[in-house]
Design a protein around this motif. Sequence first.
Motif, PDB file in Angstrom:
ATOM      1  N   ARG A   9      28.594  -6.076  14.321  1.00  0.00           N
ATOM      2  CA  ARG A   9      27.539  -6.521  15.128  1.00  0.00           C
ATOM      3  C   ARG A   9      26.156  -6.329  14.512  1.00  0.00           C
ATOM      4  N   GLU A  10      25.920  -5.106  13.985  1.00  0.00           N
ATOM      5  CA  GLU A  10      24.617  -4.770  13.195  1.00  0.00           C
ATOM      6  C   GLU A  10      24.427  -5.789  12.209  1.00  0.00           C
ATOM      7  N   TYR A  11      25.360  -6.198  11.255  1.00  0.00           N
ATOM      8  CA  TYR A  11      25.482  -7.166  10.162  1.00  0.00           C
ATOM      9  C   TYR A  11      25.069  -8.563  10.807  1.00  0.00           C
ATOM     10  N   ILE A  12      25.447  -8.829  11.886  1.00  0.00           N
ATOM     11  CA  ILE A  12      25.299 -10.077  12.543  1.00  0.00           C
ATOM     12  C   ILE A  12      23.881 -10.191  13.160  1.00  0.00           C
ATOM     13  N   ARG A  13      23.565  -9.038  13.678  1.00  0.00           N
ATOM     14  CA  ARG A  13      22.208  -9.209  14.245  1.00  0.00           C
ATOM     15  C   ARG A  13      21.084  -8.996  13.056  1.00  0.00           C
ATOM     16  N   LYS A  14      21.449  -8.302  11.870  1.00  0.00           N
ATOM     17  CA  LYS A  14      20.484  -8.464  10.681  1.00  0.00           C
ATOM     18  C   LYS A  14      20.332  -9.514  10.022  1.00  0.00           C
ATOM     19  N   ASN A  15      21.354 -10.383  10.138  1.00  0.00           N
ATOM     20  CA  ASN A  15      21.440 -11.807   9.292  1.00  0.00           C
ATOM     21  C   ASN A  15      20.474 -12.795  10.468  1.00  0.00           C
ATOM     22  N   ARG A  16      20.557 -12.536  11.802  1.00  0.00           N
ATOM     23  CA  ARG A  16      19.900 -13.414  12.533  1.00  0.00           C
ATOM     24  C   ARG A  16      18.517 -12.961  12.567  1.00  0.00           C
ATOM     25  N   ARG A  17      18.202 -11.731  12.531  1.00  0.00           N
ATOM     26  CA  ARG A  17      16.598 -11.340  12.324  1.00  0.00           C
ATOM     27  C   ARG A  17      16.221 -11.821  11.124  1.00  0.00           C
ATOM     28  N   ASP A  18      16.989 -11.889   9.826  1.00  0.00           N
ATOM     29  CA  ASP A  18      16.557 -12.228   8.610  1.00  0.00           C
ATOM     30  C   ASP A  18      16.432 -13.892   8.643  1.00  0.00           C
ATOM     31  N   ARG A  19      17.025 -14.673   9.307  1.00  0.00           N
ATOM     32  CA  ARG A  19      17.277 -16.076   9.432  1.00  0.00           C
ATOM     33  C   ARG A  19      15.711 -16.246  10.389  1.00  0.00           C
ATOM     34  N   ALA A  20      15.660 -15.364  11.354  1.00  0.00           N
ATOM     35  CA  ALA A  20      14.597 -15.901  12.393  1.00  0.00           C
ATOM     36  C   ALA A  20      13.297 -15.541  11.563  1.00  0.00           C
ATOM     37  N   ILE A  21      13.260 -14.547  10.724  1.00  0.00           N
ATOM     38  CA  ILE A  21      12.045 -14.243   9.806  1.00  0.00           C
ATOM     39  C   ILE A  21      11.745 -15.282   8.866  1.00  0.00           C
ATOM     40  N   GLN A  22      12.898 -15.846   8.243  1.00  0.00           N
ATOM     41  CA  GLN A  22      12.825 -16.771   7.230  1.00  0.00           C
ATOM     42  C   GLN A  22      12.092 -18.290   8.000  1.00  0.00           C
ATOM     43  N   GLN A  23      12.686 -18.414   9.209  1.00  0.00           N
ATOM     44  CA  GLN A  23      12.103 -19.514   9.926  1.00  0.00           C
ATOM     45  C   GLN A  23      10.690 -19.505  10.307  1.00  0.00           C
ATOM     46  N   GLN A  24      10.374 -18.390  10.651  1.00  0.00           N
ATOM     47  CA  GLN A  24       8.894 -17.960  10.914  1.00  0.00           C
ATOM     48  C   GLN A  24       8.074 -18.325   9.724  1.00  0.00           C
ATOM     49  N   LYS A  25       8.493 -17.721   8.836  1.00  0.00           N
ATOM     50  CA  LYS A  25       7.547 -18.031   7.212  1.00  0.00           C
ATOM     51  C   LYS A  25       7.625 -19.473   6.971  1.00  0.00           C
ATOM     52  N   ARG A  26       8.686 -20.061   7.446  1.00  0.00           N
ATOM     53  CA  ARG A  26       8.403 -21.512   7.154  1.00  0.00           C
ATOM     54  C   ARG A  26       7.604 -22.187   8.013  1.00  0.00           C
ATOM     55  N   GLU A  27       7.580 -21.953   9.332  1.00  0.00           N
ATOM     56  CA  GLU A  27       6.727 -22.472  10.364  1.00  0.00           C
ATOM     57  C   GLU A  27       5.473 -22.255   9.988  1.00  0.00           C
ATOM     58  N   ARG A  28       5.015 -21.111   9.624  1.00  0.00           N
ATOM     59  CA  ARG A  28       3.798 -20.458   9.135  1.00  0.00           C
ATOM     60  C   ARG A  28       3.243 -21.203   7.835  1.00  0.00           C
ATOM     61  N   ARG A  29       3.860 -21.573   6.949  1.00  0.00           N
ATOM     62  CA  ARG A  29       3.792 -22.405   5.821  1.00  0.00           C
ATOM     63  C   ARG A  29       3.322 -23.986   6.220  1.00  0.00           C
ATOM     64  N   ARG A  30       4.337 -24.396   7.228  1.00  0.00           N
ATOM     65  CA  ARG A  30       3.865 -25.797   7.460  1.00  0.00           C
ATOM     66  C   ARG A  30       2.800 -26.044   8.244  1.00  0.00           C
ATOM     67  N   MET A  31       2.337 -24.808   9.223  1.00  0.00           N
ATOM     68  CA  MET A  31       1.145 -24.826   9.871  1.00  0.00           C
ATOM     69  C   MET A  31       0.104 -24.456   8.976  1.00  0.00           C
ATOM     70  N   LEU A  32      -0.078 -23.726   8.098  1.00  0.00           N
ATOM     71  CA  LEU A  32      -0.889 -23.656   6.972  1.00  0.00           C
ATOM     72  C   LEU A  32      -1.213 -25.094   6.176  1.00  0.00           C
ATOM     73  N   ILE A  33      -0.073 -25.656   5.976  1.00  0.00           N
ATOM     74  CA  ILE A  33      -0.350 -27.053   5.156  1.00  0.00           C
ATOM     75  C   ILE A  33      -0.996 -27.804   5.976  1.00  0.00           C
ATOM     76  N   LEU A  34      -0.434 -28.040   7.454  1.00  0.00           N
ATOM     77  CA  LEU A  34      -1.115 -28.847   8.065  1.00  0.00           C
ATOM     78  C   LEU A  34      -2.734 -28.555   8.345  1.00  0.00           C
ATOM     79  N   LEU A  35      -2.864 -27.334   8.613  1.00  0.00           N
ATOM     80  CA  LEU A  35      -4.270 -27.020   8.717  1.00  0.00           C
ATOM     81  C   LEU A  35      -5.005 -27.464   7.536  1.00  0.00           C
ATOM     82  N   ALA A  36      -4.635 -27.220   6.406  1.00  0.00           N
ATOM     83  CA  ALA A  36      -5.442 -27.540   5.146  1.00  0.00           C
ATOM     84  C   ALA A  36      -5.457 -28.964   5.003  1.00  0.00           C
TER      85      ALA A  36
END
Length: 129
Positions: A9-36
Amino acid sequence: MYAAKAEEREYIRKNRRDRAIQQQKRERRRMLILLAATLILIFVIGVGFGTLLTRAQEPTSEGNYKYYTSIEIEKGDTLWSIADEYMDAAHYASRGDYISEVMSLNHMGDSSIVSGQKLIVPYYSSELK
């Protein structure tokens, strides 16, 4: 067995957190590119309009300077003949516009003039005096 499931369960939670963090980073990059891209577009449009406005306000190469002179009305003169002599077609849409300006400059109520009368008339010249 409970410890193994807890680790899983901890491994699954960690993987979900990692995927969520990666998704957030992609969204931030997308927003910064759009803003620029938006800021660059605004800058380009602003420069483009600024250039157009500057070009629109540039005076013509000939007849750039407006002057005024005093003339004395002679027998047979009319405002139309004065307009023919002093008016610059590049700066007035019609003789009527020029005559209206002459009348305004001289505080005239009507277009009648008499010999010996003095009028101030505008004219354009390419020479700086």
